[in-house]
Design an enzyme around this catalytic site. Structure first.
Site, mmCIF file in Angstrom:
data_model
loop_
_atom_site.group_PDB
_atom_site.id
_atom_site.type_symbol
_atom_site.label_atom_id
_atom_site.label_comp_id
_atom_site.label_asym_id
_atom_site.label_seq_id
_atom_site.Cartn_x
_atom_site.Cartn_y
_atom_site.Cartn_z
ATOM 1 C CG HIS A 41 -1.933 -1.117 1.161
ATOM 2 N ND1 HIS A 41 -2.465 -1.702 2.287
ATOM 3 C CD2 HIS A 41 -2.483 -1.781 0.108
ATOM 4 C CE1 HIS A 41 -3.301 -2.665 1.936
ATOM 5 N NE2 HIS A 41 -3.317 -2.726 0.627
ATOM 6 N N GLY A 129 0.321 -10.770 12.105
ATOM 7 C CA GLY A 129 -0.455 -9.626 12.564
ATOM 8 C C GLY A 129 -1.382 -9.018 11.545
ATOM 9 N NE ARG A 155 -2.265 -8.874 20.347
ATOM 10 C CZ ARG A 155 -2.343 -7.620 20.791
ATOM 11 N NH1 ARG A 155 -3.511 -7.004 20.809
ATOM 12 N NH2 ARG A 155 -1.257 -7.009 21.219
#
Length: 237
Positions: A41, A129, A155
């Site tokens: 990006h 992540g 997570r």
């Protein structure tokens, strides 16, 4: 976390780092550089013209920003009161900006050029992540060869819509937890943890990361330290 992964670069194991971050932190990692990093990006540490896509030297761009762009925080007394556009030295248009991909803009061509060759013979895909919700960056997950292992360091589990299923697929594995903790676990298992010591010596880690690494190295040294054996006194007869 990225610094820790990047130590593989010197071993010839890192094919490419694809990042959706735009802060340019990956460029500060040893062993990566622009040749191994693709900012899907775009990146705030580069500048280009939105009209003709010519690049501008970043130091030059920063000088022009300081001279021509007002400080909305009001902390820089030398900043101008009003902003004026930064002119492209190649085409003359007032459209120079940081090289980030704006909403509904096309991704950098380098992404589409490099992905096919990068994934052709890859053995392991590390996914760190992310929610894996943004296309086409997330397409790498299903485009790697079926023989490649896919490890999600996160997570929570995600990516089912891309075929990533640690519960059913033998090739997929979820390393649940904070990225820094899990990456340190991985590097310790591989015997590479000591290679991170120079980062501490050069004070190149954030305080929280440095403390975490110090704790891991201390525990590792304690494990490796030979245990002292005190012989029992012989009975005297």
């Amino acid at each position: 976390c990225i610094r820790r992964i990047s130590t593989n670069g010197g071993r010839g194991k890192l094919v490419r780092l694809y990042t959706q971050n735009i802060d340019g932190l990956e460029d500060q990692c040893e062993g990566i550089g622009h040749q191994r990093r693709i900012a899907v990006h775009g990146s705030m540490d580069e500048a280009e013209c939105a009209s003709c896509h010519a690049t501008m030297d970043f130091d030059r761009f920063c000088e022009l920003v300081a001279r021509q762009i007002k400080d909305i925080s009001g902390q820089d007394p030398s900043a101008p009161k009003e902003s004026t556009p930064i002119t492209c030295e190649a085409c003359g248009q007032n459209t120079v900006k940081p090289s980030i991909v704006l909403f509904r803009s096309r991704l950098p061509e380098v992404f589409f050029q490099k992905v096919p060759g990068d994934i052709e013979d890859v053995d392991l895909l590390l996914i760190l992540g992310t929610s894996l919700a943004v296309a086409p960056a997330n397409s790498i997950v299903w485009r790697v060869p079926k023989s490649a292992m896919r490890v999600l360091i996160n997570r929570e589990s995600c990516g089912w819509h891309l075929g990533l299923d640690p519960h059913s697929n033998d090739r997929d594995y979820l390393a649940r937890g904070n990225c820094e903790d899990v990456v340190l676990d991985l590097m310790e298992k591989l015997g590479w943890l000591d290679e991170l010591k120079p980062l501490l010596d050069r004070h190149e880690l954030p305080d929280s990361s440095a403390e975490l690494l110090k704790e891991r190295l201390l525990k590792l040294n304690q494990k490796q330290a030979p245990q002292k054996v005190v012989p029992a006194n012989a009975e005297q007869g």
